[in-house]
Design a protein around this motif. Structure first.
Motif, short mmCIF file in Angstrom:
data_model
loop_
_atom_site.label_atom_id
_atom_site.label_comp_id
_atom_site.label_asym_id
_atom_site.label_seq_id
_atom_site.Cartn_x
_atom_site.Cartn_y
_atom_site.Cartn_z
N GLY A 1 -2.97 15.53 -7.24
CA GLY A 1 -2.84 14.41 -8.31
C GLY A 1 -1.82 13.16 -7.84
O GLY A 1 -0.88 13.39 -7.13
N GLY A 2 -2.15 12.15 -8.63
CA GLY A 2 -1.51 10.87 -8.22
C GLY A 2 -1.72 9.75 -8.99
O GLY A 2 -2.46 9.83 -10.20
N LEU A 3 -1.78 8.36 -8.52
CA LEU A 3 -1.77 7.36 -9.18
C LEU A 3 -3.50 7.26 -9.37
O LEU A 3 -4.09 7.20 -8.34
CB LEU A 3 -1.40 6.11 -8.20
CG LEU A 3 0.16 6.32 -8.07
CD1 LEU A 3 0.83 4.98 -7.20
CD2 LEU A 3 1.02 6.26 -9.38
N ARG A 4 -3.75 6.66 -10.55
CA ARG A 4 -5.19 6.17 -10.54
C ARG A 4 -5.30 4.95 -10.03
O ARG A 4 -4.99 3.96 -9.96
CB ARG A 4 -5.35 6.03 -12.08
CG ARG A 4 -6.73 5.87 -12.51
CD ARG A 4 -7.02 5.52 -14.04
NE ARG A 4 -6.58 6.74 -14.71
CZ ARG A 4 -6.45 6.56 -16.23
NH1 ARG A 4 -6.74 5.48 -16.68
NH2 ARG A 4 -5.67 7.58 -16.87
N THR A 5 -6.57 5.11 -9.28
CA THR A 5 -7.04 3.76 -8.55
C THR A 5 -8.35 3.47 -8.73
O THR A 5 -9.15 4.36 -9.20
CB THR A 5 -6.78 4.15 -6.99
OG1 THR A 5 -7.50 5.27 -6.61
CG2 THR A 5 -5.39 4.19 -6.56
N VAL B 1 0.76 -1.34 -0.15
CA VAL B 1 -0.08 -0.01 0.12
C VAL B 1 0.76 1.47 -0.08
O VAL B 1 1.75 1.44 1.00
CB VAL B 1 -0.71 0.08 1.26
CG1 VAL B 1 -1.79 1.28 1.16
CG2 VAL B 1 -1.73 -1.21 1.30
N LEU B 2 0.77 2.19 -1.01
CA LEU B 2 1.64 3.38 -1.04
C LEU B 2 0.67 4.38 -0.74
O LEU B 2 -0.41 4.81 -1.14
CB LEU B 2 1.86 3.46 -2.55
CG LEU B 2 2.64 2.46 -3.27
CD1 LEU B 2 2.65 2.72 -4.94
CD2 LEU B 2 3.94 2.31 -2.70
N ALA B 3 1.21 5.05 0.53
CA ALA B 3 0.52 6.16 1.17
C ALA B 3 1.53 7.05 1.55
O ALA B 3 1.35 7.52 2.73
CB ALA B 3 -0.22 5.71 2.51
N ALA B 4 2.49 7.30 0.59
CA ALA B 4 3.65 8.24 0.90
C ALA B 4 3.44 9.49 0.89
O ALA B 4 4.45 10.45 0.59
CB ALA B 4 4.97 7.80 0.36
N GLY B 5 2.42 10.21 0.68
CA GLY B 5 2.00 11.71 0.40
C GLY B 5 2.25 11.96 -1.17
O GLY B 5 2.40 11.04 -1.96
N GLY B 6 2.10 13.32 -1.53
CA GLY B 6 2.33 13.69 -2.98
C GLY B 6 3.66 14.14 -3.27
O GLY B 6 4.70 13.55 -2.77
N GLY C 1 -4.74 8.33 -0.11
CA GLY C 1 -3.97 9.63 0.35
C GLY C 1 -3.55 10.20 -0.79
O GLY C 1 -3.81 9.94 -1.85
N ASN C 2 -2.58 11.21 -0.67
CA ASN C 2 -2.08 12.04 -1.82
C ASN C 2 -1.22 11.47 -2.47
O ASN C 2 -0.72 11.78 -3.53
CB ASN C 2 -1.28 13.40 -1.31
CG ASN C 2 -2.55 14.06 -0.61
OD1 ASN C 2 -3.62 14.24 -0.78
ND2 ASN C 2 -1.93 15.31 0.08
N THR C 3 -0.78 10.41 -2.49
CA THR C 3 -0.24 9.26 -3.46
C THR C 3 -1.13 8.97 -4.62
O THR C 3 -0.86 8.64 -5.84
CB THR C 3 0.47 7.96 -2.76
OG1 THR C 3 1.40 8.49 -1.92
CG2 THR C 3 1.30 7.28 -3.86
N SER C 4 -2.20 8.95 -4.43
CA SER C 4 -3.51 8.80 -5.39
C SER C 4 -4.00 9.82 -5.83
O SER C 4 -4.14 10.74 -5.06
CB SER C 4 -4.47 7.52 -4.79
OG SER C 4 -5.22 8.32 -3.57
N ALA C 5 -4.65 9.81 -6.77
CA ALA C 5 -5.57 10.65 -7.38
C ALA C 5 -6.62 11.18 -6.67
O ALA C 5 -7.33 10.32 -6.39
CB ALA C 5 -5.73 10.73 -8.99
N ALA C 6 -7.00 12.31 -6.32
CA ALA C 6 -8.02 12.74 -5.19
C ALA C 6 -9.50 12.30 -5.80
O ALA C 6 -9.85 12.61 -6.73
CB ALA C 6 -7.93 14.01 -4.81
#
Length: 557
Positions: A496-500, A266-271, A521-526
């Motif tokens: 902005g971030g990874l599409r999920t 799980v990537l949750a390392a911010g933007g 989180g901010n690693t993923s697109a909001a």
């Protein structure tokens, strides 16, 4: 051969990258599902941008709101989110957030020492939209005694701003403290804050509030669940077998180590707010990494690692923007300052360009203006008069308190005896600035902003002055001297971030999931798209999709 973790292990069911609210919620949920979980954090402290935030959580229809007597319905929340987000985010993902959010809070909070409570009357950011709520849907943590962390308290990411120990201010406090010199509830709220500080000193407590409290509470839950948290352990790369992510490569104590993830990562390392190269690649000028209040470790490492495996991204040009003042000690994120009566925002032509009291993402979108290229309404200045300064708090300063000399020396503030002299100091046309102020003063007197409707929305009025008539957000600029405060496009982090998908699985450009890889989180697109539903609409979805990732991982074999 795989190198071991600092405790000798090299294999886990789940590896979580990042210790903000998204990562800690994911790790806690995975552990509660019986999965062997480890959390790694790049920084020397845990909490990330969550610990630096206001700590609000926007999750409609949750049990905390119900216990406070706040009525809501799934239908209203769905209508509201669909209306403000539009087609920028799949309806299925919006629905997944709204359905799982209340369940996430009901399952996660009992594992923590947190006591969450409604933030009274803190409106949704578009309360007049279909399904919006003028009384708000935001909750926050009550002040928490940091001693529950034990020795781990020293590892908590410092908050945004500085204050004496135990002098903590909640979101509910902040609204009324801004009106210290204008409303009876201001001094009463100050007395409450002071009494809380005194009692904490007597009791030997170490009070935490806002994002500090939320981060501390989640960290206590991880400790109690036996989840190891490795600090100073940056992500270097993702391990994969060609089609599936099988682990992570990290650095610890100067050595590269591979942690195998039997179920997934799980990537949750911010933007990527502190990555100047990425920001210049994706976002409009001006860009200032020095204007963000996001955690310094947020440089997009997890996003770029996933991109190397073919992950798609979205919304990379956007952020959780907020008009900010570039002060010598760091940016000040403006909430009430631009909403209170007696001030306006103008561009380099000396003209207003939008509703100053609008939600902060919208306010910066207006500063940039439509289209591409450099921001159309920058430089931006907040213009105010002495009456405004006599009445209200400003960037941490009390009413009537002079601006520090260093603010003038750095050019963050200018002052002049007349509007024309002020215009000369900030290099805007004097006649235009005078016309703008006179036109606005007319609006202030009749209570209607005919240009941008400032003060019409319940959100505009939340940080307004109830004693200012006829409109709590509109006040004339008439009393010399006059001030100009530089405003820049700051942010809470990138959005902005990874599409999920609905399970927080990371997707390729063709929409297929990268097996074993999740993001939150901010690693993923909001899930909020280009908008912002209300106070806490960063953390609510972050925690929810961290939870959904862990729930889905529990079904994987």
């Amino acid at each position: 051969m795989t190198a071991g973790t600092p405790d000798g292990r090299s294999e886990f069911d789940v590896v979580v990258v990042g210790s903000g609210a998204a990562g800690m919620t994911a790790a806690l949920t995975a552990a509660r599902q019986g999965l062997d979980t480890v959390l790694v954090e790049k920084a020397a402290k845990f909490g990330g941008s969550t610990a630096r935030s206001g700590g609000g959580v926007w999750v409609p229809n949750n049990h905390v709101l119900a216990e406070a007597g706040i009525t809501d319905t799934p239908e209203a929340a769905s209508t509201y989110l669909a209306h403000i987000v539009g087609d920028a985010v799949d309806a299925e993902r919006q629905a997944a957030f709204l359905a799982a959010g209340p369940r996430m809070l009901a399952e996660v909070l009992p594992s923590t020492p947190l006591r969450m409570r409604w933030v009274p009357e803190y409106a949704d950011y578009y309360p007049e939209a279909p399904g919006g709520r003028v009384r708000g849907r935001s909750i926050e943590a009550a002040p928490l005694d940091g001693r529950v962390l034990g020795d781990l308290l020293a590892d908590l990411e410092p908050g945004y701003g500085k204050a004496p120990a135990n002098l903590v201010i909640t979101q509910a406090d902040f609204r009324w403290l801004n009106l210290l010199a204008r409303h009876p509830r201001g001094p009463l709220r100050a007395l409450r804050v002071g009494t809380r500080w005194l009692l904490a000193r007597i009791r030997g407590q170490r009070l935490l509030a806002l994002g500090q409290a939320l981060s501390a509470g989640l960290r206590v839950a991880l400790r109690d669940a036996g989840v190891p948290v490795w600090l100073n352990t940056p992500l270097i790369d993702l391990e994969h077998d060609g089609g599936r992510v099988t682990g992570v490569v990290v650095e610890h104590d100067g050595q590269r180590r591979t942690l195998v993830a039997r179920r997934g990562v799980v990537l949750a390392a911010g933007g990527f707010e502190h990555n100047e190269q990425l920001r210049k690649q994706h976002q409009r000028e001006p860009i200032g990494t020095q204007w963000t209040v996001g955690a310094k470790a947020n440089t997009g490492d997890a996003i770029t690692a996933a991109q190397r495996l073919g992950a798609a991204t979205e919304l990379m040009d956007d952020a959780w923007w907020g008009p900010s003042i570039p002060l010598p000690g760091g940016p000040w994120f403006c909430l009430a300052e631009r909403t209170l009566p007696g001030c306006i925002l103008v561009n380099g032509d000396g003209e207003r360009f939008g509703n100053e009291a609008a939600p902060y993402v919208d306010a910066v979108h207006a500063m940039y203006g439509p289209g591409d290229g450099p921001g159309r309404h920058m430089p931006t200045w907040l213009i105010a008069d002495q009456r405004y300064r006599n009445r209200y708090m400003f960037a941490g300063l009390g009413p009537r308190q002079p601006f520090p000399g260093r603010w003038y020396k750095t050019g963050a503030v200018q002052r002049a005896a007349t509007v024309e002299a002020l215009a000369e100091r900030i290099d805007v046309p004097a006649a235009a600035l005078r016309r703008t102020i006179e036109r606005f003063n007319g609006f202030a007197r009749n209570g209607v902003d005919a240009d941008f409707r400032r003060g019409d929305s319940g959100y505009d009025r939340y940080y307004g002055d109830p004693r200012n008539k006829p409109n709590p957000s509109l006040g004339a600029l008439e009393v010399a001297p006059f001030y100009a405060v530089k405003i820049v496009p700051g942010d809470l982090g990138t959005k902005g971030g990874l599409r999920t998908d609905v399970h927080a699985r990371v997707l390729r450009e063709d929409g297929t999931p990268i097996e074993g890889l999740y993001a939150a989180g901010n690693t993923s697109a909001a899930v909020m798209g280009r908008t912002y539903a209300g106070p806490g609409a960063t953390l609510g979805p972050a925690m929810t999709f961290g939870y959904l990732a862990a729930q889905h991982l529990a079904t994987e074999e």
